[in-house]
Design an enzyme around this catalytic site. Sequence first.
Site, PDB file in Angstrom:
ATOM      1  N   LEU A  72       0.659  -1.579   0.276  1.00 22.85           N
ATOM      2  CA  LEU A  72      -0.006   0.074   0.158  1.00 22.85           C
ATOM      3  C   LEU A  72       0.790   1.491   0.290  1.00 22.85           C
ATOM      4  O   LEU A  72       1.989   1.535   0.706  1.00 22.85           O
ATOM      5  CB  LEU A  72      -0.401  -0.247   1.327  1.00 22.85           C
ATOM      6  CG  LEU A  72      -1.886  -0.991   1.054  1.00 22.85           C
ATOM      7  CD1 LEU A  72      -2.574  -1.035   2.471  1.00 22.85           C
ATOM      8  CD2 LEU A  72      -2.680  -0.998   0.041  1.00 22.85           C
ATOM      9  N   ASP A  73       0.956   2.621  -0.756  1.00 26.71           N
ATOM     10  CA  ASP A  73       1.282   3.647  -0.805  1.00 26.71           C
ATOM     11  C   ASP A  73       1.602   3.714   0.726  1.00 26.71           C
ATOM     12  O   ASP A  73       0.117   3.942   1.811  1.00 26.71           O
ATOM     13  CB  ASP A  73       0.821   4.308  -1.664  1.00 26.71           C
ATOM     14  CG  ASP A  73       0.838   3.950  -3.334  1.00 26.71           C
ATOM     15  OD1 ASP A  73       1.607   3.414  -3.477  1.00 26.71           O
ATOM     16  OD2 ASP A  73      -0.614   4.436  -4.112  1.00 26.71           O
ATOM     17  N   ARG A  74       2.669   4.684   1.479  1.00 27.71           N
ATOM     18  CA  ARG A  74       3.355   4.981   2.283  1.00 27.71           C
ATOM     19  C   ARG A  74       1.416   5.869   2.579  1.00 27.71           C
ATOM     20  O   ARG A  74       1.431   6.311   3.951  1.00 27.71           O
ATOM     21  CB  ARG A  74       3.972   6.134   2.597  1.00 27.71           C
ATOM     22  CG  ARG A  74       4.206   6.546   3.745  1.00 27.71           C
ATOM     23  CD  ARG A  74       5.270   8.037   3.630  1.00 27.71           C
ATOM     24  NE  ARG A  74       5.522   8.596   4.492  1.00 27.71           N
ATOM     25  CZ  ARG A  74       6.615   8.749   5.166  1.00 27.71           C
ATOM     26  NH1 ARG A  74       7.590   9.271   3.737  1.00 27.71           N
ATOM     27  NH2 ARG A  74       7.017   9.309   5.323  1.00 27.71           N
ATOM     28  N   THR A  76      -1.646   5.706   2.486  1.00 28.75           N
ATOM     29  CA  THR A  76      -2.674   5.104   2.370  1.00 28.75           C
ATOM     30  C   THR A  76      -2.937   3.888   3.380  1.00 28.75           C
ATOM     31  O   THR A  76      -2.171   3.318   3.685  1.00 28.75           O
ATOM     32  CB  THR A  76      -2.987   4.094   1.097  1.00 28.75           C
ATOM     33  OG1 THR A  76      -2.960   4.748  -0.046  1.00 28.75           O
ATOM     34  CG2 THR A  76      -4.138   3.396   0.499  1.00 28.75           C
ATOM     35  N   HIS A 181      -0.153   3.897  -8.621  1.00 31.87           N
ATOM     36  CA  HIS A 181      -1.095   5.081  -7.966  1.00 31.87           C
ATOM     37  C   HIS A 181      -2.529   4.890  -8.914  1.00 31.87           C
ATOM     38  O   HIS A 181      -2.825   6.109  -9.233  1.00 31.87           O
ATOM     39  CB  HIS A 181      -0.251   6.488  -8.250  1.00 31.87           C
ATOM     40  CG  HIS A 181       0.614   6.494  -7.191  1.00 31.87           C
ATOM     41  ND1 HIS A 181       1.694   7.401  -7.711  1.00 31.87           N
ATOM     42  CD2 HIS A 181       1.297   5.739  -6.589  1.00 31.87           C
ATOM     43  CE1 HIS A 181       2.437   6.939  -6.473  1.00 31.87           C
ATOM     44  NE2 HIS A 181       2.705   6.064  -5.726  1.00 31.87           N
TER      45      HIS A 181
END
Length: 266
Positions: A72-74, A76, A181
């Site tokens: 997961l992106d930072r 999120t 993304h």
Amino acid sequence: MANEIPNDLDQTVEQAQPVELEILYRDAHLVAVNKPAGMLVHRSWLDRHETRFVMQTLRDQIGQHVFPLHRLDRPTSGVLLFALSSETAALMMPKFAGRDVKKTYHAVVRGWVKEAAVLDYPLKEELDKIADKRAAQDKEAQPAVTAYAPLAKVETAIPVGRYATSRYTLVEMQPETGRKHQLRRHMHHLSHHIIGDVNHGDGRHNRMFRDNFDCHRLMLHASRLQLAHPVTGETLDIRASVDDTWQRVMAAFDWAPSLLVPADNI
């Protein structure tokens, strides 16, 4: 749009105190946690100043090595799954590479999303200026598909830009592909930018949420992960609750918490 504050400053969320991760599921083969917004999944030389990571924190918390199966992106938050052995990781990786794992997200976006739809909009690979400086810059766009549906809408009396009011929608999304993304870029393409997104969002609305709702995070949450267990074959349905910022925004807009219970189908 928005380059209003640096990425690393915008996405730090309640990281001053030691973190104990919320464990959502655990057996002899897998463990899932509710990843906090602002926390990196694992160490990266691109973020050398960071000292806390989900992978290391979880390893220390449960006293055994863990193997990340996806990311997961930072900024999120939400469901993040790890294997507890390299053998289980090897069984799981093809499932994530294909379409055997179903992911459900919730987001707050600018504007009113009128109806449910499926966006089929290919995305060119996003390259990091440092890490990918030697990568080919002319790759073809890759297929990217996202199903989305509006759950609730609100119009506030708070002016943003030249408008006297501002409108927002709570949406549920299910990505059918896993591009970098993807959800943020697809919502940008639809002009329904996710609140708190400093790279693909709208800085005016981001500032409004910071100033009025003390919201300093990306309003994107991985609510649910559905998959077949790699060893037992049983269906796993893992869900993650939202943090205080999400709850504060939901309350301010008079959106019922039950809206965040993921639907079986969009």
